[in-house]
Design a protein around this motif. Structure first.
Motif, mmCIF file in Angstrom:
data_model
loop_
_atom_site.group_PDB
_atom_site.id
_atom_site.type_symbol
_atom_site.label_atom_id
_atom_site.label_comp_id
_atom_site.label_asym_id
_atom_site.label_seq_id
_atom_site.Cartn_x
_atom_site.Cartn_y
_atom_site.Cartn_z
ATOM 1 N N THR A 139 0.799 -1.218 0.000
ATOM 2 C CA THR A 139 0.000 0.000 0.000
ATOM 3 C C THR A 139 0.838 1.277 0.000
ATOM 4 N N GLN A 141 2.771 4.420 -1.134
ATOM 5 C CA GLN A 141 2.691 5.274 -2.304
ATOM 6 C C GLN A 141 4.066 5.380 -2.970
ATOM 7 N N ASP A 205 -4.277 1.185 -10.548
ATOM 8 C CA ASP A 205 -4.983 1.269 -9.264
ATOM 9 C C ASP A 205 -6.169 0.323 -9.228
ATOM 10 N N GLN A 218 -11.782 -1.270 -8.367
ATOM 11 C CA GLN A 218 -11.103 0.017 -8.314
ATOM 12 C C GLN A 218 -10.770 0.332 -6.860
ATOM 13 N N GLY A 220 -9.165 2.854 -5.499
ATOM 14 C CA GLY A 220 -9.311 4.234 -5.064
ATOM 15 C C GLY A 220 -10.750 4.621 -4.778
#
Length: 363
Positions: A139, A141, A205, A218, A220
């Motif tokens: 996870t 970034q 994503d 998805q 996000g």
């Protein structure tokens, strides 16, 4: 006569350049280099070298795989640490240096780091979690996933509900220790009994599961959607060569066919056939046909894709004879297991010299 001069000592920078080119899928070479002398061991044990080695090679190699129904890592190459077996664990996924298991009969999942044996239990998102599939992913970034198995992770769980004709999903964060529910999607005719531990692929994503069609998660927006596969029957989602969503299936007995999901002239998304690979030319002689004791040659109709190494062109193909790991880019193939079992490849960099340094050896 003066004694012969000792050979010149190479600068550490030059030695590093040599060590960078040791193939990551042959960890035994690094072991031998580390054992040669203390100066070499010191270079190989340096954290900066480990980071630069990973950056140099970029894509982690396939070190082994988990077979469906088991929890023991089957190593492909030598010098990999012995792995404990957990008979009650059922492998669900393997990604970013982690493996995900369901403990049959228990109300939790297990995320395992095969390198260290470190485990973390994840509570189940539902009291009635039957016929589900799941995926694990890093996870962080901007992470390059070269060695991130110590950081936070996500677990996605997807479960078709046959009688309600929908598919539901949940997303777990190790950082918050909480589950969040996806918006359900209409999914008629989904058979949850046939979709346990369905393969998945991470593209951008979104996670994609091969569940009576393709389920898109998805991450996000926490939305689910579904669309058709390019062909009925056995096949698997994969990452296409261009980094988008792809699909692979064995068609016409021995033809491995690859598709890519692309936008058409009017912007609508659809499947485009990329290429067809003749498995008779890719796999070794004798891999597709076997002769019985009565002199009967069995046909290769049992061919199936049993696994995909995500982000690479490495696939696993099961035949009558056994399961083969084949690199579509190099054209090389080797037998790695018995036939008929779905596999979940484990990809990571394994630098044995690091472990010796961390325990104080070789000083």
């Amino acid at each position: 006569m003066p004694p012969p001069r000792p050979p010149p000592v190479l600068m550490e920078e030059l030695l590093e350049e040599v060590f960078f080119r040791l193939p990551p899928d042959e960890p035994a070479w690094l072991v031998r280099a580390s054992a040669a002398c203390k100066p070499w061991r010191r270079i190989l044990a340096d954290r900066g070298f480990r980071r630069r080695y990973r950056e140099f090679h970029r894509t982690p190699p396939v070190l082994g795989f988990f077979e469906k129904g088991g929890a023991r890592l089957v190593p492909i190459y030598s010098h990999f640490p012995a792995q404990a077996d957990h008979p009650d664990w059922h492998v669900m996924d393997c990604r970013h240096g982690r493996a995900l298991f369901a403990d049959i009969g228990k109300s939790y999942l297990i995320v395992l780091d095969p390198m260290t044996g470190h485990q973390r239990r994840v509570p189940s998102p539902s009291n009635n979690l039957i016929g589900f599939t799941a995926a694990v992913l890093c996870t962080a970034q901007g992470c390059d996933h070269h060695g991130c198995q110590d950081g936070h992770f996500l677990v996605a769980v997807v479960r078709p509900k046959k009688f309600e004709e929908i598919t539901s999903g949940w997303l777990y964060s190790s950082e918050t220790d909480l589950w969040t529910e996806f918006a359900s999607v209409n999914h008629p005719n989904a058979n949850y009994f046939s979709n346990m531990d369905a393969p998945s692929v991470l593209v951008g994503d979104a996670l994609y599961f091969n569940i009576d069609g393709v389920i898109e998660c998805q991450l996000g927006t926490l939305r689910l959607s579904t669309f058709e596969k390019p062909i009925d029957g056995n096949g698997t989602v994969m990452m296409a060569e261009d980094g988008g969503l792809g699909y692979a299936a064995v068609v016409d007995v021995t033809d491995l066919t690859l598709w890519s999901r692309e936008a058409g002239p009017e912007g609508a998304m659809g499947w485009t056939k990329l290429r067809v690979i003749d498995l008779k030319a890719l796999l070794p002689d004798g891999a597709l046909f076997i002769t019985t004791q009565y002199g009967i040659s069995r046909s290769p109709r049992s061919l199936m894709i049993s696994g995909i190494a995500e982000g690479t062109q490495v696939i696993f193909v099961s035949t009558w004879v056994g399961s083969y790991m084949a690199d579509l880019k190099s054209g090389r193939a080797r037998m790695v297991s018995r036939p008929g079992r779905k596999v979940f490849p484990y990809m990571n960099f394994y630098l044995p010299a690091m472990e010796a340094a961390s325990t104080g050896q070789g000083q």
